[in-house]
Design a protein around this motif. Structure first.
Motif, PDB file in Angstrom:
ATOM      1  N   GLN A 113       4.252  13.119  -8.843  1.00 60.80           N
ATOM      2  CA  GLN A 113       4.046  14.562  -8.953  1.00 60.80           C
ATOM      3  C   GLN A 113       4.717  15.074 -10.228  1.00 60.80           C
ATOM      4  OE1 GLN A 113       5.294  16.411  -5.252  1.00 60.80           O
ATOM      5  NE2 GLN A 113       4.029  15.042  -4.047  1.00 60.80           N
ATOM      6  N   CYS A 114       5.935  15.547 -10.123  1.00 63.06           N
ATOM      7  CA  CYS A 114       6.603  16.219 -11.240  1.00 63.06           C
ATOM      8  C   CYS A 114       6.788  15.325 -12.464  1.00 63.06           C
ATOM      9  CB  CYS A 114       7.939  16.797 -10.783  1.00 63.06           C
ATOM     10  SG  CYS A 114       7.723  18.025  -9.463  1.00 63.06           S
ATOM     11  N   VAL A 115       7.103  14.068 -12.261  1.00 64.34           N
ATOM     12  CA  VAL A 115       7.281  13.172 -13.408  1.00 64.34           C
ATOM     13  C   VAL A 115       5.943  12.957 -14.105  1.00 64.34           C
ATOM     14  CG1 VAL A 115       8.024  10.873 -14.171  1.00 64.34           C
ATOM     15  CG2 VAL A 115       9.310  12.074 -12.373  1.00 64.34           C
ATOM     16  N   ALA A 170      11.990   8.303  -8.394  1.00 60.68           N
ATOM     17  CA  ALA A 170      11.768   8.176  -6.954  1.00 60.68           C
ATOM     18  C   ALA A 170      10.356   8.631  -6.620  1.00 60.68           C
ATOM     19  CB  ALA A 170      12.795   9.015  -6.195  1.00 60.68           C
ATOM     20  N   HIS A 171       9.878   8.168  -5.477  1.00 60.62           N
ATOM     21  CA  HIS A 171       8.519   8.501  -5.066  1.00 60.62           C
ATOM     22  C   HIS A 171       8.470   8.867  -3.584  1.00 60.62           C
ATOM     23  CE1 HIS A 171       9.035   4.182  -4.209  1.00 60.62           C
ATOM     24  NE2 HIS A 171       8.359   4.476  -3.114  1.00 60.62           N
ATOM     25  N   ALA A 200       0.336   4.010  -9.329  1.00 64.16           N
ATOM     26  CA  ALA A 200      -0.852   4.485 -10.058  1.00 64.16           C
ATOM     27  C   ALA A 200      -0.452   5.497 -11.128  1.00 64.16           C
ATOM     28  CB  ALA A 200      -1.861   5.092  -9.088  1.00 64.16           C
ATOM     29  N   ALA A 201       0.482   6.386 -10.801  1.00 59.80           N
ATOM     30  CA  ALA A 201       0.941   7.397 -11.760  1.00 59.80           C
ATOM     31  C   ALA A 201       1.602   6.728 -12.964  1.00 59.80           C
ATOM     32  CB  ALA A 201       1.914   8.366 -11.094  1.00 59.80           C
ATOM     33  N   LEU A 202       2.422   5.722 -12.720  1.00 57.40           N
ATOM     34  CA  LEU A 202       3.068   5.013 -13.823  1.00 57.40           C
ATOM     35  C   LEU A 202       2.032   4.321 -14.710  1.00 57.40           C
ATOM     36  CD1 LEU A 202       6.133   3.582 -11.896  1.00 57.40           C
ATOM     37  CD2 LEU A 202       6.219   5.244 -13.765  1.00 57.40           C
ATOM     38  N   ARG A 203       1.003   3.739 -14.105  1.00 56.74           N
ATOM     39  CA  ARG A 203      -0.070   3.120 -14.891  1.00 56.74           C
ATOM     40  C   ARG A 203      -0.805   4.171 -15.717  1.00 56.74           C
ATOM     41  NH1 ARG A 203      -1.351   0.639 -10.079  1.00 56.74           N
ATOM     42  NH2 ARG A 203      -3.410   1.583 -10.041  1.00 56.74           N
ATOM     43  N   MET A 204      -1.053   5.339 -15.125  1.00 53.37           N
ATOM     44  CA  MET A 204      -1.721   6.415 -15.863  1.00 53.37           C
ATOM     45  C   MET A 204      -0.877   6.875 -17.036  1.00 53.37           C
ATOM     46  SD  MET A 204      -3.363   8.690 -12.790  1.00 53.37           S
ATOM     47  CE  MET A 204      -3.596  10.072 -13.863  1.00 53.37           C
ATOM     48  N   MET A 205       0.432   7.037 -16.805  1.00 54.28           N
ATOM     49  CA  MET A 205       1.315   7.469 -17.891  1.00 54.28           C
ATOM     50  C   MET A 205       1.266   6.479 -19.043  1.00 54.28           C
ATOM     51  SD  MET A 205       4.707   8.886 -15.962  1.00 54.28           S
ATOM     52  CE  MET A 205       4.539   8.809 -14.180  1.00 54.28           C
ATOM     53  N   GLU A 206       1.283   5.199 -18.702  1.00 53.30           N
ATOM     54  CA  GLU A 206       1.271   4.165 -19.734  1.00 53.30           C
ATOM     55  C   GLU A 206      -0.079   4.109 -20.448  1.00 53.30           C
ATOM     56  OE1 GLU A 206       3.086  -0.224 -20.017  1.00 53.30           O
ATOM     57  OE2 GLU A 206       1.682   0.050 -18.356  1.00 53.30           O
ATOM     58  N   ARG A 207      -1.144   4.044 -19.697  1.00 55.92           N
ATOM     59  CA  ARG A 207      -2.469   3.858 -20.281  1.00 55.92           C
ATOM     60  C   ARG A 207      -3.016   5.126 -20.928  1.00 55.92           C
ATOM     61  NH1 ARG A 207      -6.835   0.662 -17.136  1.00 55.92           N
ATOM     62  NH2 ARG A 207      -5.726  -0.987 -18.198  1.00 55.92           N
TER      63      ARG A 207
END
Length: 178
Positions: free
Chosen positions: A124-126, A148-149, A157-164
């Motif tokens: 969410q916020c991150v 945290a999640h 999925a959010a971390l992958r989106m941030m990276e990609r």
């Protein structure tokens, strides 16, 4: 190359909300890594900025927010990461640390071109803050062990989106370079 800042997102928290039971175990796991990042940033002279919800308390300031969390049943999740006298504090109302806050102006005044985001909630916020940092042409690093999640699958999925999609550097807290 511009300055870096560590931004601690929503860690000053009462955990008095519907998802708290799902969130708290992940906060406990991330807390030592967030604490280490704060100590590293302080020792390297890197600006530490707390960006935190105000919990709908529109007359409150950061000291009252901190006092409220320290008086709660989960104070042990807040005490290790309290702001010091050099820390900056931005009160936010919504998910992104940039939405309707002075953070963009503050970062420009500090010459910050790289933000390291830690805290909660990854999905969410991150995530929304990383997107807003990206569209402001800031370099973004997110240490996966210091966020945290609520839902692990969505966080991954959010971390992958941030990276990609946003070019964020996803790393561990030990690999963070300010």
């Amino acid at each position: 190359m511009g300055n870096s800042a560590l931004i601690v997102i929503d860690m000053i928290n009462t955990y008095d909300h519907p998802d708290a039971d799902l969130l708290i175990p992940s906060v406990r796991a991330a807390l030592p890594h967030v604490t280490r990042l704060i100590a590293q940033a302080r020792s390297e002279g890197v600006t530490v900025i707390y960006a935190n919800d105000n919990f709908g308390e529109w007359r409150s300031h950061h000291g009252e927010i901190i006092d409220k969390t320290l008086a709660g049943v989960n104070a042990e999740l807040v005490e290790p990461i309290l702001p010091d006298g050099a820390s900056l504090f931005v009160v936010k109302a919504r998910h992104s640390i940039f939405y309707e806050t002075p953070l963009t102006y503050l970062l420009s005044q500090l010459g910050v071109e790289h933000v390291v985001l830690c805290g909660q909630v990854a999905e969410q916020c991150v995530l929304y803050s990383a997107l807003d940092a990206h569209i402001r042409h800031l370099r973004v690093t997110v240490p996966r062990d210091a966020v945290a999640h609520i839902h692990e699958d969505l966080a991954n999925a959010a971390l992958r989106m941030m990276e990609r999609n946003m070019g964020a550097r996803i790393t561990t807290s030990e690999e963070v370079v300010f």
